[in-house]
Design a protein around this motif. Structure first.
Motif, PDB file in Angstrom:
ATOM      1  N   VAL A 208       9.463 -35.827  -7.237  1.00 22.83           N
ATOM      2  CA  VAL A 208       9.688 -35.629  -5.807  1.00 22.83           C
ATOM      3  C   VAL A 208      11.150 -35.962  -5.502  1.00 22.83           C
ATOM      4  CG1 VAL A 208       9.143 -36.517  -3.505  1.00 22.83           C
ATOM      5  CG2 VAL A 208       7.297 -36.089  -5.143  1.00 22.83           C
ATOM      6  N   GLU A 209      11.838 -35.051  -4.843  1.00 20.19           N
ATOM      7  CA  GLU A 209      13.219 -35.270  -4.414  1.00 20.19           C
ATOM      8  C   GLU A 209      13.170 -35.935  -3.037  1.00 20.19           C
ATOM      9  OE1 GLU A 209      16.031 -34.679  -6.010  1.00 20.19           O
ATOM     10  OE2 GLU A 209      15.002 -33.863  -7.763  1.00 20.19           O
ATOM     11  N   TYR A 210      13.475 -37.228  -2.990  1.00 23.25           N
ATOM     12  CA  TYR A 210      13.335 -37.973  -1.749  1.00 23.25           C
ATOM     13  C   TYR A 210      14.191 -37.417  -0.623  1.00 23.25           C
ATOM     14  CZ  TYR A 210      10.037 -41.486  -3.125  1.00 23.25           C
ATOM     15  OH  TYR A 210       8.881 -42.108  -3.475  1.00 23.25           O
ATOM     16  N   GLU A 211      15.366 -36.930  -0.934  1.00 24.65           N
ATOM     17  CA  GLU A 211      16.261 -36.430   0.109  1.00 24.65           C
ATOM     18  C   GLU A 211      15.710 -35.174   0.786  1.00 24.65           C
ATOM     19  OE1 GLU A 211      17.304 -36.961  -3.161  1.00 24.65           O
ATOM     20  OE2 GLU A 211      17.968 -38.986  -2.680  1.00 24.65           O
ATOM     21  N   SER A 212      15.003 -34.350   0.036  1.00 26.27           N
ATOM     22  CA  SER A 212      14.523 -33.091   0.611  1.00 26.27           C
ATOM     23  C   SER A 212      13.004 -33.000   0.758  1.00 26.27           C
ATOM     24  CB  SER A 212      15.014 -31.907  -0.235  1.00 26.27           C
ATOM     25  OG  SER A 212      14.507 -31.999  -1.555  1.00 26.27           O
ATOM     26  N   GLN A 213      12.244 -33.765  -0.009  1.00 28.94           N
ATOM     27  CA  GLN A 213      10.790 -33.619   0.010  1.00 28.94           C
ATOM     28  C   GLN A 213      10.043 -34.745   0.706  1.00 28.94           C
ATOM     29  OE1 GLN A 213      10.576 -32.565  -4.395  1.00 28.94           O
ATOM     30  NE2 GLN A 213       8.860 -31.407  -3.549  1.00 28.94           N
ATOM     31  N   VAL A 214      10.724 -35.810   1.090  1.00 26.86           N
ATOM     32  CA  VAL A 214      10.079 -36.893   1.830  1.00 26.86           C
ATOM     33  C   VAL A 214      10.711 -36.930   3.214  1.00 26.86           C
ATOM     34  CG1 VAL A 214       9.613 -39.362   1.978  1.00 26.86           C
ATOM     35  CG2 VAL A 214       9.553 -38.215  -0.248  1.00 26.86           C
ATOM     36  N   VAL A 215       9.868 -36.706   4.209  1.00 27.00           N
ATOM     37  CA  VAL A 215      10.323 -36.669   5.595  1.00 27.00           C
ATOM     38  C   VAL A 215       9.752 -37.881   6.322  1.00 27.00           C
ATOM     39  CG1 VAL A 215      10.236 -35.338   7.746  1.00 27.00           C
ATOM     40  CG2 VAL A 215      10.353 -34.142   5.541  1.00 27.00           C
ATOM     41  N   ALA A 216      10.616 -38.612   7.024  1.00 27.37           N
ATOM     42  CA  ALA A 216      10.184 -39.767   7.816  1.00 27.37           C
ATOM     43  C   ALA A 216      10.054 -39.335   9.269  1.00 27.37           C
ATOM     44  CB  ALA A 216      11.179 -40.905   7.686  1.00 27.37           C
ATOM     45  N   ARG A 217       8.947 -39.727   9.899  1.00 29.09           N
ATOM     46  CA  ARG A 217       8.713 -39.435  11.309  1.00 29.09           C
ATOM     47  C   ARG A 217       8.305 -40.721  12.008  1.00 29.09           C
ATOM     48  NH1 ARG A 217       4.926 -34.772   9.543  1.00 29.09           N
ATOM     49  NH2 ARG A 217       6.448 -33.201   8.951  1.00 29.09           N
ATOM     50  N   GLU A 218       8.827 -40.894  13.196  1.00 32.32           N
ATOM     51  CA  GLU A 218       8.458 -42.049  14.017  1.00 32.32           C
ATOM     52  C   GLU A 218       7.169 -41.721  14.762  1.00 32.32           C
ATOM     53  OE1 GLU A 218      10.118 -44.966  13.891  1.00 32.32           O
ATOM     54  OE2 GLU A 218      11.365 -43.976  12.376  1.00 32.32           O
ATOM     55  N   GLY A 219       6.323 -42.719  14.924  1.00 33.47           N
ATOM     56  CA  GLY A 219       5.069 -42.529  15.646  1.00 33.47           C
ATOM     57  C   GLY A 219       4.130 -43.684  15.394  1.00 33.47           C
ATOM     58  N   ASP A 220       2.890 -43.487  15.747  1.00 30.32           N
ATOM     59  CA  ASP A 220       1.851 -44.489  15.543  1.00 30.32           C
ATOM     60  C   ASP A 220       0.920 -43.946  14.465  1.00 30.32           C
ATOM     61  OD1 ASP A 220       0.189 -46.670  15.837  1.00 30.32           O
ATOM     62  OD2 ASP A 220      -0.869 -45.832  17.567  1.00 30.32           O
ATOM     63  N   PHE A 221       1.079 -44.425  13.229  1.00 34.86           N
ATOM     64  CA  PHE A 221       0.341 -43.894  12.085  1.00 34.86           C
ATOM     65  C   PHE A 221      -0.425 -44.997  11.370  1.00 34.86           C
ATOM     66  CE2 PHE A 221       4.384 -41.413  12.213  1.00 34.86           C
ATOM     67  CZ  PHE A 221       3.863 -40.172  12.520  1.00 34.86           C
ATOM     68  N   ASP A 222      -1.381 -44.588  10.559  1.00 33.32           N
ATOM     69  CA  ASP A 222      -2.040 -45.448   9.585  1.00 33.32           C
ATOM     70  C   ASP A 222      -1.694 -44.881   8.216  1.00 33.32           C
ATOM     71  OD1 ASP A 222      -3.336 -47.098  11.472  1.00 33.32           O
ATOM     72  OD2 ASP A 222      -4.956 -45.637  11.673  1.00 33.32           O
ATOM     73  N   CYS A 223      -1.232 -45.738   7.304  1.00 27.77           N
ATOM     74  CA  CYS A 223      -0.867 -45.296   5.963  1.00 27.77           C
ATOM     75  C   CYS A 223      -2.081 -44.693   5.272  1.00 27.77           C
ATOM     76  CB  CYS A 223      -0.313 -46.466   5.150  1.00 27.77           C
ATOM     77  SG  CYS A 223       0.096 -46.031   3.444  1.00 27.77           S
ATOM     78  N   ARG A 224      -1.903 -43.523   4.711  1.00 28.98           N
ATOM     79  CA  ARG A 224      -2.994 -42.815   4.051  1.00 28.98           C
ATOM     80  C   ARG A 224      -3.439 -43.510   2.767  1.00 28.98           C
ATOM     81  NH1 ARG A 224      -4.148 -36.861   4.735  1.00 28.98           N
ATOM     82  NH2 ARG A 224      -5.783 -36.488   3.215  1.00 28.98           N
ATOM     83  N   ARG A 225      -2.575 -44.327   2.192  1.00 28.36           N
ATOM     84  CA  ARG A 225      -2.933 -45.011   0.949  1.00 28.36           C
ATOM     85  C   ARG A 225      -3.579 -46.365   1.203  1.00 28.36           C
ATOM     86  NH1 ARG A 225      -0.651 -48.792  -2.396  1.00 28.36           N
ATOM     87  NH2 ARG A 225      -1.439 -48.700  -4.518  1.00 28.36           N
ATOM     88  N   CYS A 226      -2.958 -47.200   2.049  1.00 32.64           N
ATOM     89  CA  CYS A 226      -3.452 -48.573   2.212  1.00 32.64           C
ATOM     90  C   CYS A 226      -4.104 -48.844   3.568  1.00 32.64           C
ATOM     91  CB  CYS A 226      -2.332 -49.578   1.966  1.00 32.64           C
ATOM     92  SG  CYS A 226      -1.086 -49.631   3.257  1.00 32.64           S
ATOM     93  N   GLY A 227      -3.925 -47.940   4.540  1.00 35.71           N
ATOM     94  CA  GLY A 227      -4.547 -48.098   5.847  1.00 35.71           C
ATOM     95  C   GLY A 227      -3.785 -48.945   6.842  1.00 35.71           C
ATOM     96  N   THR A 228      -2.641 -49.494   6.452  1.00 30.12           N
ATOM     97  CA  THR A 228      -1.834 -50.333   7.339  1.00 30.12           C
ATOM     98  C   THR A 228      -1.254 -49.506   8.483  1.00 30.12           C
ATOM     99  OG1 THR A 228      -1.241 -51.782   5.517  1.00 30.12           O
ATOM    100  CG2 THR A 228       0.203 -51.835   7.437  1.00 30.12           C
ATOM    101  N   SER A 229      -1.212 -50.085   9.669  1.00 29.26           N
ATOM    102  CA  SER A 229      -0.562 -49.426  10.807  1.00 29.26           C
ATOM    103  C   SER A 229       0.944 -49.419  10.567  1.00 29.26           C
ATOM    104  CB  SER A 229      -0.857 -50.163  12.104  1.00 29.26           C
ATOM    105  OG  SER A 229      -2.223 -50.047  12.420  1.00 29.26           O
ATOM    106  N   ILE A 230       1.556 -48.258  10.772  1.00 31.86           N
ATOM    107  CA  ILE A 230       2.998 -48.119  10.548  1.00 31.86           C
ATOM    108  C   ILE A 230       3.613 -47.346  11.714  1.00 31.86           C
ATOM    109  CG2 ILE A 230       3.033 -48.301   8.026  1.00 31.86           C
ATOM    110  CD1 ILE A 230       2.805 -45.267   7.856  1.00 31.86           C
TER     111      ILE A 230
END
Length: 130
Positions: free
Chosen positions: A74-96
């Motif tokens: 995975v190319e972090y610069e182009s394939q990982v997008v960060a978005r601000e909001g009210d989310f729950d992590c899909r892996r661990c369930g933590t609120s982020i």
């Protein structure tokens, strides 16, 4: 949270996720941990592993997997997008408040927290057994 609509889409995303792991080998538990970000269905998890093996993405040796994709990380610069909001992590369930989404050809996977996205892509070990 990004939801996948069909079993086939989940299967393709799971295989592609394994193809992009940044390790040459990992144990089965670590692979299942990653696949569980796509599905928690044991039957679909098996199908993803079987499809990845049939396509030459992985080789299985007991409880160890060897990833055969050499350099398709995975190319972090182009394939990982960060978005601000009210989310729950899909892996661990933590609120982020910042969700990291992985953009793959088969679809988008996320949101993840900053450390979980590295674990899912294999950039950081989830356990010492990897």
């Amino acid at each position: 949270m990004t939801e996948l609509s069909t079993r086939d889409e989940k299967l393709e995303l799971g295989v592609e996720l394994l193809a992009h792991v940044e390790r040459e080998a990992l144990d089965l538990a670590a692979a299942v941990d990653r696949i569980e970000t796509v599905t928690t269905s044991p039957a679909l998890t098996r199908d993803i592993l079987d499809a990845a093996e049939k396509r030459g993405v992985i080789d299985r040796d007991g409880a160890r997997l060897r990833v055969n994709t050499g350099g398709t990380y995975v190319e972090y610069e182009s394939q990982v997008v960060a978005r601000e909001g009210d989310f729950d992590c899909r892996r661990c369930g933590t609120s982020i408040s910042t969700g990291h989404f992985v953009q793959l050809d088969a679809g988008e996977l996320g949101p993840f927290g900053s450390s979980c996205v590295r674990k899912v892509t294999g950039r950081e070990s989830a356990s010492e057994s990897e």
